[in-house]
Design an enzyme around this catalytic site. Structure first.
Site, PDB file in Angstrom:
ATOM      1  N   ASN A 195      50.460  43.670  32.673  1.00  0.00           N
ATOM      2  CA  ASN A 195      50.433  44.747  31.684  1.00  0.00           C
ATOM      3  C   ASN A 195      51.392  45.855  32.127  1.00  0.00           C
ATOM      4  O   ASN A 195      51.105  46.570  33.080  1.00  0.00           O
ATOM      5  CB  ASN A 195      48.988  45.270  31.566  1.00  0.00           C
TER       6      ASN A 195
ATOM      7  N   HIS B 183      50.601  43.626  22.301  1.00  0.00           N
ATOM      8  CA  HIS B 183      50.553  44.256  23.627  1.00  0.00           C
ATOM      9  C   HIS B 183      49.968  43.243  24.609  1.00  0.00           C
ATOM     10  O   HIS B 183      49.048  42.485  24.270  1.00  0.00           O
ATOM     11  CB  HIS B 183      49.676  45.508  23.553  1.00  0.00           C
TER      12      HIS B 183
ATOM     13  N   CYS C 281      48.937  52.444  26.297  1.00  0.00           N
ATOM     14  CA  CYS C 281      49.494  51.118  25.964  1.00  0.00           C
ATOM     15  C   CYS C 281      49.991  51.015  24.529  1.00  0.00           C
ATOM     16  O   CYS C 281      50.702  50.073  24.178  1.00  0.00           O
ATOM     17  CB  CYS C 281      48.464  50.032  26.235  1.00  0.00           C
TER      18      CYS C 281
HETATM   19  O1  UT7 Z   1      46.116  47.832  28.152  1.00  0.00           O
HETATM   20  C1  UT7 Z   1      45.121  48.799  28.110  1.00  0.00           C
HETATM   21  C2  UT7 Z   1      43.872  48.259  27.598  1.00  0.00           C
HETATM   22  N1  UT7 Z   1      43.237  47.471  28.600  1.00  0.00           N
HETATM   23  C3  UT7 Z   1      42.713  46.315  28.291  1.00  0.00           C
HETATM   24  O2  UT7 Z   1      42.834  45.885  27.180  1.00  0.00           O
HETATM   25  C4  UT7 Z   1      41.945  45.605  29.356  1.00  0.00           C
HETATM   26  C5  UT7 Z   1      40.595  45.193  28.838  1.00  0.00           C
HETATM   27  N2  UT7 Z   1      39.742  44.584  29.825  1.00  0.00           N
HETATM   28  C6  UT7 Z   1      40.011  43.373  30.384  1.00  0.00           C
HETATM   29  O3  UT7 Z   1      41.047  42.799  30.177  1.00  0.00           O
HETATM   30  C7  UT7 Z   1      38.917  42.731  31.222  1.00  0.00           C
HETATM   31  O4  UT7 Z   1      37.734  43.453  31.079  1.00  0.00           O
HETATM   32  C8  UT7 Z   1      39.264  42.600  32.735  1.00  0.00           C
HETATM   33  C9  UT7 Z   1      40.343  41.560  32.920  1.00  0.00           C
HETATM   34  C10 UT7 Z   1      39.709  43.938  33.280  1.00  0.00           C
HETATM   35  C11 UT7 Z   1      38.030  42.136  33.492  1.00  0.00           C
HETATM   36  O5  UT7 Z   1      37.568  40.898  32.961  1.00  0.00           O
HETATM   37  P1  UT7 Z   1      36.035  40.712  32.548  1.00  0.00           P
HETATM   38  O6  UT7 Z   1      35.903  39.315  32.098  1.00  0.00           O
HETATM   39  O7  UT7 Z   1      35.694  41.802  31.595  1.00  0.00           O
HETATM   40  O8  UT7 Z   1      35.316  40.874  33.934  1.00  0.00           O
HETATM   41  P2  UT7 Z   1      34.186  41.935  34.344  1.00  0.00           P
HETATM   42  O9  UT7 Z   1      34.777  43.272  34.554  1.00  0.00           O
HETATM   43  O10 UT7 Z   1      33.042  41.795  33.392  1.00  0.00           O
HETATM   44  O11 UT7 Z   1      33.759  41.334  35.744  1.00  0.00           O
HETATM   45  C12 UT7 Z   1      33.126  40.051  35.865  1.00  0.00           C
HETATM   46  C13 UT7 Z   1      32.892  39.780  37.345  1.00  0.00           C
HETATM   47  C14 UT7 Z   1      32.228  40.942  38.067  1.00  0.00           C
HETATM   48  O12 UT7 Z   1      31.365  40.402  39.044  1.00  0.00           O
HETATM   49  P3  UT7 Z   1      29.783  40.332  38.750  1.00  0.00           P
HETATM   50  O13 UT7 Z   1      29.364  41.764  38.520  1.00  0.00           O
HETATM   51  O14 UT7 Z   1      29.630  39.469  37.538  1.00  0.00           O
HETATM   52  O15 UT7 Z   1      29.265  39.731  40.017  1.00  0.00           O
HETATM   53  C15 UT7 Z   1      33.382  41.642  38.759  1.00  0.00           C
HETATM   54  O16 UT7 Z   1      32.987  42.334  39.919  1.00  0.00           O
HETATM   55  O17 UT7 Z   1      34.151  39.574  37.999  1.00  0.00           O
HETATM   56  C16 UT7 Z   1      34.262  40.473  39.113  1.00  0.00           C
HETATM   57  N3  UT7 Z   1      35.659  40.856  39.278  1.00  0.00           N
HETATM   58  C17 UT7 Z   1      36.537  40.116  39.970  1.00  0.00           C
HETATM   59  N4  UT7 Z   1      36.418  38.963  40.652  1.00  0.00           N
HETATM   60  C18 UT7 Z   1      37.544  38.465  41.233  1.00  0.00           C
HETATM   61  C19 UT7 Z   1      36.300  41.936  38.764  1.00  0.00           C
HETATM   62  N5  UT7 Z   1      37.595  41.927  39.117  1.00  0.00           N
HETATM   63  C20 UT7 Z   1      37.771  40.813  39.871  1.00  0.00           C
HETATM   64  C21 UT7 Z   1      38.892  40.248  40.502  1.00  0.00           C
HETATM   65  N6  UT7 Z   1      38.723  39.070  41.167  1.00  0.00           N
HETATM   66  N7  UT7 Z   1      40.111  40.810  40.459  1.00  0.00           N
END
Ligand code: UT7
Length: 332
Positions: free
Chosen positions: A286, A256, A116
């Site tokens: 993204n 980004h 990225c």
């Molecule tokens: O460009 C390259 C660099 N990349 C980035 O900068 C991305 C960095 N990361 C992020 O943007 C975020 O971590 C994400 C958007 C990918 C995820 O958001 P988050 O707030 O960190 O969520 P999480 O992974 O901590 O998941 C929270 C909950 C989980 O459920 P439990 O374990 O709390 O029950 C996930 O299973 O949300 C769940 N979850 C979803 N729920 C509905 C994960 N993906 C989804 C989804 N829809 N698509």
């Protein structure tokens, strides 16, 4: 004589027509529009459809439009730096394929892989060839067909990415405009958290790599988020400090587009209100190497000669960085 800077003298972009909405993703995986918008800011993304279509096909219309805007031909390009994580093939470089498709017969080129942060690495690299006087016209392309490496059964990643291309032309500027400073970083200890393991020399393609899903992008989102939010904000603040820039001096932050929450944290750290922050993540998601040049393309009409722009990115590798540049033209 004043120092020669490498300035962006034209910018263009291309996104494919097909719109993949959050509602369509709700039919594929266990997710919902409310979750996606509140956690990422993304409402839809563009997808390149069609057999035999690759990343270079995103770049061809973007670059052809760029050349037309600047009033030069493909034969005037001397160097193509193609920033991508989704090259058409492992080799030859997509830069070569693009050169052939557009008729850039006098150019040499190479691909640059910094996930990225690719476009920032490419811009900084391309600037060296202008500043040294080696080349007059350098084309820097950021393009990714992320849909080719996304698993549309994995809700952790399939909601995030889209396809697109942005490109710029670099030329010499003796008025003090152009790239002024950059800080770029890599830290390979980030490899386990964001990667695509299959198809390289470590895990050549096999039935096993296909069955194990190793040809899809993998991300440990929460870990990457933590590093991204800190490092992108820190590096942008570093560049401001090194150049004695206050938030009042910055006309635009060009971040980004990985997550709206990361963008907001970077803007807050730089002391910039949302009116000064380019955001189009809701439309495109993204697009990896393409996010920053797509923003420049969409905001081109608002940019004025001499505007101070702060570019910032974080991505796989880990890679991250920030560039301070003075915009070189006001669009007629
Ligand atoms: O460009 C390259 C660099 N990349 C980035 O900068 C991305 C960095 N990361 C992020 O943007 C975020 O971590 C994400 C958007 C990918 C995820 O958001 P988050 O707030 O960190 O969520 P999480 O992974 O901590 O998941 C929270 C909950 C989980 O459920 P439990 O374990 O709390 O029950 C996930 O299973 O949300 C769940 N979850 C979803 N729920 C509905 C994960 N993906 C989804 C989804 N829809 N698509």
């Amino acid at each position: 004589m004043s120092k020669i800077h490498a300035a962006i003298t034209a910018v263009n972009g291309y996104v494919p027509d097909y719109i993949l909405t959050n509602q369509e993703l709700e039919t594929k995986v266990d997710t919902n529009d409310e979750w996606i918008v509140s956690r990422t800011g993304i409402k839809e993304r563009r997808i390149l459809k069609g057999e035999g279509k690759a990343t270079s096909d995103l770049a061809v219309p973007a670059v052809q439009g760029l050349l037309e805007k600047r009033g030069i031909t493909a034969e005037d390009i001397e160097l193509i730096i193609f920033c991508t994580s989704t090259p058409d093939m492992l080799f030859p470089a997509t830069a070569n394929i693009l050169a052939d498709k557009i008729g850039a017969k006098n150019a040499w080129g190479y691909d640059l892989q910094a996930a990225c942060s690719g476009f920032l690495f490419g811009l900084t690299t391309g600037a060296q060839f202008i500043e040294s006087g080696k080349h007059k016209n350098v084309l820097v392309v950021g393009a990714d067909k992320m849909s080719s490496i996304v698993n549309y059964e994995d809700r952790n990643t399939c909601i995030l990415f889209g396809d697109g291309c942005g490109c710029v032309l670099l030329e010499a500027n003796d008025e003090g405009n152009g790239l002024i400073d950059s800080v770029l970083k890599t830290d390979g200890s980030g490899t386990p958290y964001l990667n695509l393991q299959g198809g390289g020399s470590l895990n050549p393609a096999s039935h096993h790599t296909v069955d194990a899903g190793m040809h899809y992008a993998y991300q440990e989102g929460r870990t990457v988020f933590k590093f991204a939010v800190t490092n992108m904000a820190n590096v942008a603040a570093d560049v401001m400090e090194r150049n004695n820039l206050s938030s009042d001096d910055i006309a635009w932050l060009v971040p980004h587009q990985a997550n709206k929450r990361i963008i907001d944290a970077t803007a807050e750290r730089a002391g910039l209100p949302e009116e000064k922050v380019m955001v189009n993540i809701h439309k495109y998601g993204n697009t990896t190497s393409a996010t920053i040049p797509l923003c420049l393309w969409e905001w081109e009409d608002k940019l004025k000669k001499g505007d101070n722009l702060l570019l910032a990115a974080f991505g796989g590798g880990f890679t991250w960085g920030s560039i301070y540049l003075k915009w070189a033209y006001t669009k007629a």
